[in-house]
Enzyme design. Structure first.
Site, mmCIF file in Angstrom:
data_model
loop_
_atom_site.group_PDB
_atom_site.id
_atom_site.type_symbol
_atom_site.label_atom_id
_atom_site.label_comp_id
_atom_site.label_asym_id
_atom_site.label_seq_id
_atom_site.Cartn_x
_atom_site.Cartn_y
_atom_site.Cartn_z
ATOM 1 N N ALA A 5 10.181 10.670 -15.230
ATOM 2 C CA ALA A 5 9.638 9.524 -14.853
ATOM 3 C C ALA A 5 10.391 8.599 -13.669
ATOM 4 C CB ALA A 5 9.401 8.582 -16.177
ATOM 5 N N SER A 6 9.858 7.628 -13.130
ATOM 6 C CA SER A 6 10.320 6.691 -12.296
ATOM 7 C C SER A 6 11.013 7.645 -11.112
ATOM 8 C CB SER A 6 11.426 5.878 -12.936
ATOM 9 O OG SER A 6 11.625 4.574 -12.147
#
Length: 218
Positions: A5-6
């Protein structure tokens, strides 16, 4: 992997084809920053840190003072710039408009299955599926024996095996192949199931059918 994620999504945005496991946590298209101010805590113990600066924002990230209103505006401006760049890269990579990406961004976290539904992931699967997809796109032979896959970074020798080697019970390098091929998920020895990796109960390494603790476990 379990989490991409991110920053993981930012890196994957440069790829032509994205593969994720159904339960992988991904997405989280957003920017976050923070600053710690321990000045009041130090003052409770009689410590009063002071700084002499040349520029107005030299000590902007100092852990001993708060941000001024002007500095807060500067930080917010930098975050907005990074966020726009993040969304723009995802939009180009996924063939979406910037407004469409903004609609699924704002730090929202998705599972791999959910990410596929909103267009952030192309295919569900693990490493094997990703390798097969890469071979197809590169027009490489799909037969397993025609393409060699190297893992990087290489797996480290397990701590227990290092201890046993240092005691002299196992010759140095004697089980190097067993330790390094565990991650490939193949098995050629007896007592192991193909594709299951390492058998923790028996202590056997999936790559060679040999036991890491050869003197005691076999």
């Amino acid at each position: 992997g379990d989490v991409a994620a991110s920053g993981g999504m930012y890196i994957a945005a440069a790829a032509d084809h994205i593969v994720a496991q159904p339960a992988t946590l991904t997405g989280s298209i957003g920017v976050i920053t923070g600053k710690v101010n321990v000045g009041p805590l130090l003052q409770e113990y009689g410590l009063n840190p002071e700084s002499i600066t040349v520029g107005a924002n030299v000590d902007m990230l100092s852990p001993f003072k708060d941000l001024s209103p002007q500095q807060v505006s500067q930080v917010e401006g930098m975050m907005d710039h990074i966020y726009l760049d993040f969304c723009s890269k995802v939009a180009v990579s996924r063939g979406k408009t910037l407004s469409e990406v903004r609609g699924i961004a704002k730090g929202r976290v998705y599972t791999g299955a959910q990410a596929q539904e909103v267009g952030l992931v192309d295919q569900l699967g693990g490493l094997a599926a990703a390798v097969e997809a890469a071979k197809r796109r590169a027009q490489l032979p799909e037969e397993p024996d025609k393409v060699v896959v190297f893992e990087h970074p290489p797996k480290k020798v397990p701590f227990l095996l290092r201890v046993i080697r240092s005691s002299g019970m196992v010759p140095e390098g004697g089980d190097e192949g067993a330790a390094s091929t565990t991650s490939l998920g193949t098995s050629t020895g007896t007592g192991s199931t193909p594709g299951t990796g390492t058998s923790a109960r028996s202590g056997r390494s999936a790559g060679s059918g040999a036991c890491c603790c050869r003197c005691y476990c076999c």
